[in-house]
Write an enzyme that holds these catalytic residues in place. Sequence first.
Site, PDB file in Angstrom:
ATOM      1  N   PRO A 101       1.396  -4.195  -4.792  1.00 58.03           N
ATOM      2  CA  PRO A 101       2.459  -5.097  -4.317  1.00 58.03           C
ATOM      3  C   PRO A 101       2.489  -6.371  -5.150  1.00 58.03           C
ATOM      4  O   PRO A 101       1.451  -6.961  -5.409  1.00 58.03           O
ATOM      5  CB  PRO A 101       2.041  -5.408  -2.873  1.00 58.03           C
ATOM      6  CG  PRO A 101       1.012  -4.399  -2.515  1.00 58.03           C
ATOM      7  CD  PRO A 101       0.367  -3.960  -3.789  1.00 58.03           C
ATOM      8  N   GLU A 102       3.661  -6.742  -5.596  1.00 58.38           N
ATOM      9  CA  GLU A 102       3.826  -7.997  -6.317  1.00 58.38           C
ATOM     10  C   GLU A 102       4.640  -8.948  -5.443  1.00 58.38           C
ATOM     11  O   GLU A 102       4.968  -8.627  -4.302  1.00 58.38           O
ATOM     12  CB  GLU A 102       4.488  -7.749  -7.673  1.00 58.38           C
ATOM     13  CG  GLU A 102       3.586  -6.913  -8.579  1.00 58.38           C
ATOM     14  CD  GLU A 102       3.936  -7.042 -10.056  1.00 58.38           C
ATOM     15  OE1 GLU A 102       4.551  -8.054 -10.425  1.00 58.38           O
ATOM     16  OE2 GLU A 102       3.600  -6.125 -10.812  1.00 58.38           O
TER      17      GLU A 102
END
Length: 309
Positions: free
Chosen positions: A2-3
Amino acid sequence: MPELPEVETVRRGANQVTLNREITGGDVLLDRTIAYPFSVADFLNGISGKAIAQWHRRGKYLLAELVKGSREQGAIPSCKSQVASRKSQLIPNSEFRIPNSEFLGVHLRMTGQLLWLPQDEPLHKHTRVRLFLAENWELRFVDQRTFGQMWWVPPERAVESVVTGLATLGPDPFSSDFSVEYFATKLRDRRRPIKNALLDQSIVAGIGNIYADEALFRAGVQPQTLCADLRSPQISRLRTAILEVLEASINAGGTTFSNFLNVQGVNGNYGGVAWVYNRSGKPCRICNTPILKLRLAGRSAHFCPQCQK
Ligand SMILES: [Zn+2]
């Protein structure tokens, strides 16, 4: 992994479903997911009886602001939270200054997923923490690689003293602190590739491999360019490109190619439109030149040798 856009999507999803519901208790299936307090019982005691007034984000850290639960005070969000809520509908968490409050902190790390489920939903085998909320719903933290973390920040503690990663975190890309002047100062005289600088969380928070590659493409800058060799217009273009790719991804609801589900278990769709990320050997969407891949700082970097000079 996840960014920032995925974490922002989780934040928005969590704000849609969890606000003002009392946390009635929980179940920790993997103790080391709880980074603070050191006792799992203290963690569960700390958050129980509290309601979530607002979810905030700093970089990839999620911070749920806790208030006394409905049985005690009616679980009314603070004024600060209501202002933050209105702002957050316009731009992602732009000017968030961490209020003096009590928090539940969450970092998804590599594979963490925050799911919003009825409590009778069968457990996934990678379930690490269950937080029970009123009306038999729960926030379920599922994390295959087990690097994800949670904190309870007691009201008398400064949040950075508990969630220690926040102390060294650079500004959020959407904050006014991430100005062209600031960015230029951080890059000046540095003899390292710009791609590495973008991944450095102390310069700017929340950018990972995907959005670094995409922003460099949009700015027309090759990833191995040394920071010190960048000219002012390139730095300005790069800052704008970072905001554009993050915004585009947030609007699309995150990426499909990372192991990520948003809070309600729905995949995002940025992956289908990546310019260069994970497209090595494929034709550039602008000029048809094959996308190249190289290794920088132990990570892959993708770029178009024609469009990025
Ligand atoms: Zn190209």
